[in-house]
Write a protein that holds these residues in place. Structure first.
Motif, PDB file in Angstrom:
ATOM      1  N   THR A 246     -34.032  10.104   5.514  1.00 53.77           N
ATOM      2  CA  THR A 246     -33.271   9.090   4.771  1.00 53.77           C
ATOM      3  C   THR A 246     -32.557   9.745   3.585  1.00 53.77           C
ATOM      4  OG1 THR A 246     -35.032   8.599   3.207  1.00 53.77           O
ATOM      5  CG2 THR A 246     -35.063   7.350   5.284  1.00 53.77           C
ATOM      6  N   LYS A 247     -31.807   8.934   2.852  1.00 51.83           N
ATOM      7  CA  LYS A 247     -31.003   9.419   1.713  1.00 51.83           C
ATOM      8  C   LYS A 247     -31.847   9.992   0.567  1.00 51.83           C
ATOM      9  CE  LYS A 247     -26.591   9.538   2.185  1.00 51.83           C
ATOM     10  NZ  LYS A 247     -26.465  10.817   2.847  1.00 51.83           N
ATOM     11  N   GLU A 285     -27.621  15.637  13.442  1.00 51.79           N
ATOM     12  CA  GLU A 285     -27.462  14.186  13.280  1.00 51.79           C
ATOM     13  C   GLU A 285     -28.508  13.630  12.300  1.00 51.79           C
ATOM     14  OE1 GLU A 285     -29.484  11.467  14.653  1.00 51.79           O
ATOM     15  OE2 GLU A 285     -28.019  10.077  13.750  1.00 51.79           O
ATOM     16  N   ARG A 286     -29.731  14.116  12.412  1.00 52.62           N
ATOM     17  CA  ARG A 286     -30.789  13.668  11.495  1.00 52.62           C
ATOM     18  C   ARG A 286     -30.540  14.200  10.077  1.00 52.62           C
ATOM     19  NH1 ARG A 286     -35.872  14.159  15.782  1.00 52.62           N
ATOM     20  NH2 ARG A 286     -35.685  12.021  16.525  1.00 52.62           N
ATOM     21  N   MET A 287     -30.124  15.457   9.976  1.00 50.96           N
ATOM     22  CA  MET A 287     -29.869  16.041   8.653  1.00 50.96           C
ATOM     23  C   MET A 287     -28.783  15.262   7.905  1.00 50.96           C
ATOM     24  SD  MET A 287     -31.921  18.555   8.001  1.00 50.96           S
ATOM     25  CE  MET A 287     -31.241  19.601   6.725  1.00 50.96           C
ATOM     26  N   LYS A 288     -27.819  14.710   8.638  1.00 51.02           N
ATOM     27  CA  LYS A 288     -26.712  13.969   8.005  1.00 51.02           C
ATOM     28  C   LYS A 288     -27.193  12.705   7.298  1.00 51.02           C
ATOM     29  CE  LYS A 288     -22.765  15.621  10.616  1.00 51.02           C
ATOM     30  NZ  LYS A 288     -22.264  15.629  11.973  1.00 51.02           N
ATOM     31  N   ARG A 289     -28.358  12.226   7.682  1.00 47.27           N
ATOM     32  CA  ARG A 289     -28.891  11.008   7.040  1.00 47.27           C
ATOM     33  C   ARG A 289     -29.560  11.310   5.696  1.00 47.27           C
ATOM     34  NH1 ARG A 289     -32.523   9.052  11.901  1.00 47.27           N
ATOM     35  NH2 ARG A 289     -31.081   9.597  13.566  1.00 47.27           N
ATOM     36  N   THR A 290     -29.708  12.592   5.357  1.00 42.79           N
ATOM     37  CA  THR A 290     -30.405  12.968   4.112  1.00 42.79           C
ATOM     38  C   THR A 290     -29.393  13.123   2.972  1.00 42.79           C
ATOM     39  OG1 THR A 290     -30.201  15.347   4.503  1.00 42.79           O
ATOM     40  CG2 THR A 290     -32.099  14.248   5.489  1.00 42.79           C
ATOM     41  N   ASN A 291     -29.924  13.420   1.788  1.00 40.56           N
ATOM     42  CA  ASN A 291     -29.077  13.586   0.604  1.00 40.56           C
ATOM     43  C   ASN A 291     -28.596  15.047   0.540  1.00 40.56           C
ATOM     44  OD1 ASN A 291     -27.824  13.427  -1.839  1.00 40.56           O
ATOM     45  ND2 ASN A 291     -29.690  13.149  -3.043  1.00 40.56           N
TER      46      ASN A 291
END
Ligand code: CP
Length: 345
Positions: A246-247, A285-291
């Motif tokens: 998540t962010k 794709e998962r990394m893009k959801r992080t800050n």
């Protein structure tokens, strides 16, 4: 404040103070920016650092050898298989030879310090590797450095946070996602434990994600929770990899570790079980959801299983910087505990 670690052992960062952690990190950074400077290049002059490897290594062996050389000393590689160590099983002698006491007391007269690695398949039950290190420490006056046992990997944890700070500054209040990943290496807990302990110690929020059944040892999780409580930080557990990214997340550490029944079921069964959970992998794709999360890992990386090539070789991967930092961290540790260098923080 002047930090003095002269003569201390380093088995786990949880066993040294936060001030000592900060002093090692500060000295390592100074050594990194003045790598071959005269200030540090004779601290181990004429001295021999001993290295005992029960398991294979690339980074640890080479970085310790380079560290000793760069401090003006020499590192000597020792393989227990090439010696005559006594071996017991359930209190019964299965291989005649020298006791730990005798080996430790003799080596104590030769070296200025000793590093030991013993983990995974070199032990038969969880905790035996760590216990062996402490047995050596009991009989030796020279400092012992844990080069990865089955519980802890302090040099790796220190190199992790050094690299994380280089890329994102002060870690206090930031969030790390430590996520289990599938793979075929059946890895022990040492690097994972050490990262959780040191990041929580330095004020980070800790998010742990793993499939049900892959709980880490309770006593280590209790320490991580206590560290988070002291710093008023969050400790969370997720069992769904998609929900964990998540962010809030600024660092992602995706790593395989074996289940609590590993020493009963054996390596092959563990690999077969873990290999099926292919959804547990760090992807772009998962990394893009992080800050703007950074990917971290102690290496060797199980590419295509723990993480995709795209992430591991991508711009947000800091794994090579962290591997380099092993050298600077180990120079700082040896300078402080063997050469007695004091550090102002
Ligand atoms: N990270 C680490 O300890 O690497 P090696 O096993 O290659 O030493």
């Amino acid at each position: 404040m002047l930090v003095d670690m002269n003569g201390k052992d380093l088995i786990c960062t949880q066993e040294i103070s936060v001030k000592e952690i900060k002093a090692i990190l500060k000295l390592a950074s100074e050594m990194k920016s003045d790598r071959y400077g005269e200030k540090y290049n004779s601290l181990l002059k004429d001295k021999t650092f001993l290295m005992f490897f029960y398991n294979p290594s690339l980074r640890t062996r080479i970085s310790f050898e380079a560290a000793a050389t760069e401090l003006g000393g020499h590192a000597q590689f020792l393989e227990p298989a090439a010696m005559r160590l006594r071996k017991t099983k359930g209190g019964i002698e299965v291989q005649a030879g020298e006791t730990i006491e005798d080996v430790a007391k003799v080596l104590d007269r030769y070296g200025c310090g000793i590093g030991i690695r013993i983990l995974e398949t070199a032990v038969e039950n969880y905790g035996e590797g760590d216990a062996l290190l402490r047995e050596f420490a009991k009989y030796m006056k020279i400092p012992i450095i844990n080069m990865a046992d089955d519980k802890y990997h302090p040099c790796q944890g220190l190199a992790d946070v050094m690299g994380m700070r280089e890329h994102k500054g002060n870690l206090n209040g930031k969030t790390i996602l430590m996520t289990w990943a599938h793979g075929s290496l059946a890895r022990s807990y040492c690097s994972v434990h050490e990262n959780l302990l040191i990041t929580s110690r330095l004020g980070m929020n800790v998010r742990l994600a793993y499939p049900k059944g892959y709980d880490l040892p309770e006593e280590e999780i209790a320490k991580v929770k206590a560290n988070c409580e002291v710093n008023d930080r969050k400790f969370e557990i997720y069992h769904n990899p998609d929900e964990a990214y998540t962010k809030e997340v600024e660092f992602v550490y995706s790593r395989n570790w074996f289940g609590p029944d590993f020493y009963e079921i054996g390596k092959q069964s563990e690999i077969e079980r873990a290999s099926k959970m292919t959804n547990w992998i760090c992807t772009e794709e998962r990394m893009k959801r992080t800050n703007e999360g950074l990917f971290t890992h102690p290496m060797p990386v199980d590419r295509g299983k723990e993480v995709t090539d795209e992430v591991a070789s991508g711009p947000r991967s800091i794994i090579i910087d962290i591997a380099e930092n092993r050298l600077h961290i180990q120079k700082a540790i040896m300078a402080m505990i063997i050469a007695g260098l004091k550090v102002e923080i």
